[in-house]
Write a protein that holds these residues in place. Structure first.
Motif, short mmCIF file in Angstrom:
data_model
loop_
_atom_site.label_atom_id
_atom_site.label_comp_id
_atom_site.label_asym_id
_atom_site.label_seq_id
_atom_site.Cartn_x
_atom_site.Cartn_y
_atom_site.Cartn_z
N LEU A 62 -1.84 1.84 8.30
CA LEU A 62 -0.38 1.83 8.40
C LEU A 62 0.27 1.91 7.02
O LEU A 62 1.32 2.53 6.85
N GLY A 63 -0.36 1.27 6.03
CA GLY A 63 0.16 1.38 4.67
C GLY A 63 0.08 2.80 4.16
O GLY A 63 1.03 3.33 3.56
N LYS A 64 -1.06 3.46 4.38
CA LYS A 64 -1.21 4.85 3.96
C LYS A 64 -0.27 5.77 4.74
O LYS A 64 0.28 6.73 4.18
N LEU A 65 -0.09 5.48 6.03
CA LEU A 65 0.84 6.25 6.83
C LEU A 65 2.26 6.10 6.28
O LEU A 65 3.04 7.06 6.29
N GLY A 66 2.59 4.91 5.81
CA GLY A 66 3.89 4.70 5.20
C GLY A 66 4.11 5.60 4.00
O GLY A 66 5.24 6.07 3.76
N THR A 67 3.06 5.85 3.23
CA THR A 67 3.18 6.77 2.09
C THR A 67 3.49 8.18 2.56
O THR A 67 4.37 8.86 2.01
N ILE A 80 0.84 -1.20 0.00
CA ILE A 80 0.00 0.00 0.00
C ILE A 80 0.87 1.25 0.00
O ILE A 80 0.63 2.20 -0.76
N ALA A 81 1.89 1.27 0.86
CA ALA A 81 2.76 2.45 0.95
C ALA A 81 3.52 2.69 -0.34
O ALA A 81 3.58 3.82 -0.85
N SER A 82 4.12 1.64 -0.89
CA SER A 82 4.92 1.80 -2.10
C SER A 82 4.06 2.17 -3.31
O SER A 82 4.50 2.93 -4.18
N MET A 83 2.83 1.66 -3.35
CA MET A 83 1.95 2.01 -4.45
C MET A 83 1.64 3.51 -4.44
O MET A 83 1.65 4.16 -5.49
N GLY A 84 1.40 4.06 -3.25
CA GLY A 84 1.15 5.50 -3.15
C GLY A 84 2.34 6.32 -3.59
O GLY A 84 2.19 7.34 -4.29
N LEU A 85 3.54 5.90 -3.20
CA LEU A 85 4.74 6.62 -3.60
C LEU A 85 4.98 6.53 -5.11
O LEU A 85 5.39 7.51 -5.74
#
Length: 330
Positions: free
Chosen positions: A155-160, A25-30
């Protein structure tokens, strides 16, 4: 007539685990942000800020060090120039905490203001991608199907968000400082720059918490991408302008998180104290400059830090409350 048969087999491939889902999720946002030209420009500006930190640290250390290149040049400038450089070197020996720590605080404060601005611009691009579009397209219902939980999703979105701030703000700061420390002629610059670096990282962490919470709240509350962007710009720019309006009560200004973060940065870096100390030392070199620095010290910081903290706590709490109430299948 029999239909096609279905054969279900247990998955026997490698299991990625919870962290892999969050990282996806985080890497996809980035990756989505990196496809935009504006975000790449922001990264370039962040790199320039880091380079300026390195250059400023190098020039500053070479200027004050007894065996720096400026001292070598001063020897060719005559007795008067040599006397000035000798006085500067003497001040470094007497007040290394004020000169070195204070100078690096100023450098890191300037980088923090630029990093904060770059991060707020980047959040304008990111806010609609956090939660707004997932809720509008009903994709949130699919994402929150097991085994992906609301905590994994957030947490995935927070990672972004953290990734954006690391790219634009934290990484240029740390890399610029490390490069400048690798070039210093004396370890005194490293030792007395640690306090300034600590202050910079503390403010960076505070800003990360506040920006992340407010961005989450705006994205969760808005129903469309356009509304999310307008709401973010309103909270950032419009409320910042309102906060500076002296005709309004002071508590109104604390409703602007960008204004409050500016006040927090002045308090964390303690520039007012640094300038006051400098004003007390500089009269032996330049009385007029000391007077001007003393006047500037009175304009830095705020006497309402308690109101600033309360305002930020209320904004963060309200944002997280809205967020938690919206993270559910539609």
């Amino acid at each position: 007539m029999s239909g096609p048969s279905l054969d279900f087999n247990r998955w026997d491939g490698p299991r990625a685990g919870v962290m892999a889902r969050r990282w996806t999720i985080a890497s996809m946002g980035l990756r989505q942000l990196m496809q935009g030209k504006l975000f790449r420009i922001l990264i370039g500006l962040g790199c320039v800020a880091g380079l300026l930190v390195a250059v400023a640290g190098f020039v500053f250390s070479q200027t004050l060090a007894e065996n720096g290149w400026l001292t070598a040049l001063a020897q060719k400038g005559g007795p008067r120039v040599e006397a000035v450089m000798s006085a500067v070197s003497a001040l470094l020996l007497l007040y290394p905490d004020m000169l070195v720590t204070g100078a690096y605080k100023v450098v890191f404060w300037v980088q923090a203001q630029l990093g904060l601005w770059l991060s707020l611009v980047a959040m304008t691009l990111l806010v609609p991608q956090l939660i707004t579009r997932d809720r509008a397209s009903q994709a949130l219902t699919i994402y929150l199907a097991r085994p992906l939980t609301p905590r994994d999703y957030l947490l995935g979105k927070l990672g972004t968000i953290v990734g954006v701030l690391l790219l634009l703000w934290t990484a240029p700061l740390v890399i610029g400082w490390v490069v400048s420390m690798a070039l210093v002629p004396d370890m005194v610059f490293f030792n007395y720059s640690l306090e300034a670096m600590g202050a910079a990282l503390v403010f960076n962490l505070i800003a990360m918490v506040v920006i992340g919470a407010v961005a989450f709240g705006v994205s969760a509350l808005a129903k469309t991408a356009a509304v999310a962007r307008i709401s973010w710009i309103g909270l950032w720019i419009v409320m910042s302008i309102v906060a500076k309006t002296k005709a309004l009560p002071s508590w109104v200004g604390h409703l602007s998180f960008s204004y409050d973060l500016k006040m927090v940065s002045d308090e964390v870096f303690a520039l007012g104290d640094t300038l006051t100390e400098a004003a007390g030392i500089l009269p032996m070199l330049n009385p007029q400059m000391a007077k001007e620095i003393g006047q500037a010290a009175t304009q830095v910081g705020t006497d309402e830090i308690g109101g600033v903290i309360v305002g930020l706590v209320i904004l963060v709490s309200a944002s997280l409350t809205v967020l938690w109430g919206r993270i559910k299948p539609e």
